[in-house]
Scaffold this motif. Structure first.
Motif, PDB file in Angstrom:
ATOM      1  N   GLN A  35      -4.051  -6.135 -11.890  1.00 16.94           N
ATOM      2  CA  GLN A  35      -4.999  -5.633 -11.551  1.00 16.94           C
ATOM      3  C   GLN A  35      -6.250  -4.921 -12.359  1.00 16.94           C
ATOM      4  N   ALA A 269      -8.461 -11.397  -4.298  1.00 22.07           N
ATOM      5  CA  ALA A 269      -8.525 -10.335  -2.750  1.00 22.07           C
ATOM      6  C   ALA A 269      -7.960 -11.755  -2.510  1.00 22.07           C
ATOM      7  N   THR A 270      -6.869 -11.325  -1.502  1.00 19.80           N
ATOM      8  CA  THR A 270      -6.549 -11.905  -0.334  1.00 19.80           C
ATOM      9  C   THR A 270      -6.561 -11.839   1.023  1.00 19.80           C
ATOM     10  N   LYS A 293      -5.525  -9.071   7.506  1.00 17.11           N
ATOM     11  CA  LYS A 293      -4.961  -7.969   6.931  1.00 17.11           C
ATOM     12  C   LYS A 293      -6.039  -8.274   5.758  1.00 17.11           C
ATOM     13  N   THR A 295      -6.948  -7.812   1.478  1.00 14.43           N
ATOM     14  CA  THR A 295      -6.965  -6.492  -0.206  1.00 14.43           C
ATOM     15  C   THR A 295      -7.582  -7.336  -1.287  1.00 14.43           C
ATOM     16  N   PRO A 297      -6.710  -5.949  -5.127  1.00 15.04           N
ATOM     17  CA  PRO A 297      -5.476  -4.943  -5.532  1.00 15.04           C
ATOM     18  C   PRO A 297      -7.193  -4.410  -7.245  1.00 15.04           C
ATOM     19  N   HIS A 300      -8.084  -1.484  -5.344  1.00  9.46           N
ATOM     20  CA  HIS A 300      -7.127  -0.017  -4.892  1.00  9.46           C
ATOM     21  C   HIS A 300      -7.692  -0.967  -3.137  1.00  9.46           C
ATOM     22  N   LYS A 302      -7.117  -1.872   0.635  1.00  9.73           N
ATOM     23  CA  LYS A 302      -5.531  -2.229   1.847  1.00  9.73           C
ATOM     24  C   LYS A 302      -7.653  -2.323   3.441  1.00  9.73           C
ATOM     25  N   TYR A 331      -9.808   2.341   0.816  1.00  7.03           N
ATOM     26  CA  TYR A 331     -10.460   2.116  -0.579  1.00  7.03           C
ATOM     27  C   TYR A 331     -10.607   3.000  -1.809  1.00  7.03           C
TER      28      TYR A 331
END
Length: 348
Positions: A35, A269-270, A293, A295, A297, A300, A302, A331
């Protein structure tokens, strides 16, 4: 040159390839595992002022603006999008406008298809004239007059702050392939004012808009050869995020993050759709998720993304989803809210 950071190795590999193509030579980038993020300097592959202008040498050109505004005590999202795709024999131009009442879920749209490059000129800056969009101006100020069946949007855009260069340079090898060299940048913070007239009633508009400019070759999306999901996250902490998932022979997901101080971050990202929230379009039979959703990473982050209304599909020239949505979550370990537009091609 501009301060940019890059995230984990998978993102950096794509970024390095993009730099080599964008600069015409070899490029290097400092990467961190997991990350972590490290700083690097990247060349810019686009000219935000000059590249607003239409270029007849480009087979695909897109001018795309989305807004989140208030008018008459309501919160609205609106979209104006002009796309010219393909050549004179096989191509076409689409001109779309939509409005979503983010409080009630009411939605309206106007869609027009014409021969490619209809309504474009070689005048410097944005200069688009179609039956439902008149959009003119430059990097300092733009005027938009857009029509839907119930009325009109008449607003002035004034870009503020920094340009967002997708993938840190403005160059993207779409679908992770050098054979699809695309260029994309954004004015993610445009002060927006004017009027919204619906069913004979005119209200003053105030808010913020995001202009996205893109061009470059693509596979046949309508035939299902490839697909993408895209979001332009406007967050309460001041960060602006251009978020892509592309899928052809392989899947790629990444985020380009513009910080308030002008720093740009390219990070893994996802985007995970909630399959339990699928909505079936009564117009095309296509199925689209209504919640996701997200993310990032390295930030940080979500985040939860939820559409304000389900029926925000555009059907010409091919089915795609352009929906105003709310954002909330954490975030950098802190609560955050925001708004976005979600773009989904029909191949999802």
């Amino acid at each position: 040159m501009r301060k940019t950071t890059v995230g984990a190795t998978a993102v950096a590999a794509t970024l390095i390839a993009s730099l080599a193509l964008a600069s015409g030579g070899t490029a290097t980038a400092t990467t961190a595992s997991g990350q972590g993020l490290r700083q690097t300097s990247l060349p810019v592959a686009v000219d935000p002022a000059a590249d607003l202008t239409a270029n007849p040498d480009r087979l695909n050109e897109s001018w795309y603006v989305t807004a989140h505004v208030t008018a008459g005590g309501h919160h609205y999202g609106f979209l104006a999008h002009y796309l010219s795709a393909g050549d004179a024999k096989q191509g076409q131009a689409s001109s779309a406008v939509s409005i979503t009442d983010e409080d009630t879920g009411w939605y309206t749209k106007s869609e027009i298809v014409r021969p490619p490059r209809t309504g474009l000129s070689d005048k410097q800056g944005v200069d688009i004239h179609t039956d439902n969009i008149t959009w003119t101006g430059d990097t300092k100020e733009q005027k938009l007059h857009a029509k839907v069946p119930e009325g009109t949007i008449d607003v002035t855009f004034r870009p503020q702050g920094n340009v967002l260069y997708n993938m840190g340079t403005g160059y993207i090898p779409m679908f992770g392939e050098a054979k699809y060299p695309n260029y994309e940048y954004a004015f993610p913070t445009m002060d927006t004012s004017g009027t919204l007239t619906l069913n004979g009633r005119t209200e003053k508009v105030r808010g913020e808009s995001w202009l996205d400019r893109q061009w470059g070759p693509l596979p046949n999306i309508a035939a299902g050869e490839a697909s993408w999901s895209w979001m332009n996250l406007n967050l309460s902490n001041g960060d602006k995020v251009s978020l892509w998932t592309t899928k052809e022979s392989k899947k790629n997901t990444w985020a380009t993050v513009l910080k308030p101080d002008g720093t740009q971050t390219v990070a893994e990202a996802t985007i995970t759709p909630d399959s339990s929230t699928l909505w079936t379009s009564p117009h095309t039979g296509k199925k689209y998720p209504t919640r996701w959703k997200v993310t990032i990473p390295g930030e940080h982050a979500k985040l939860n993304v939820k559409l304000y209304a389900k029926d925000q599909e555009l059907v010409t020239p091919g089915p795609r989803y352009e929906g105003s949505a709310a954002v909330n979550g954490t975030y950098d370990h802190r609560p955050v809210t925001g708004a976005t537009y979600v773009e989904l091609t029909a191949g999802q």
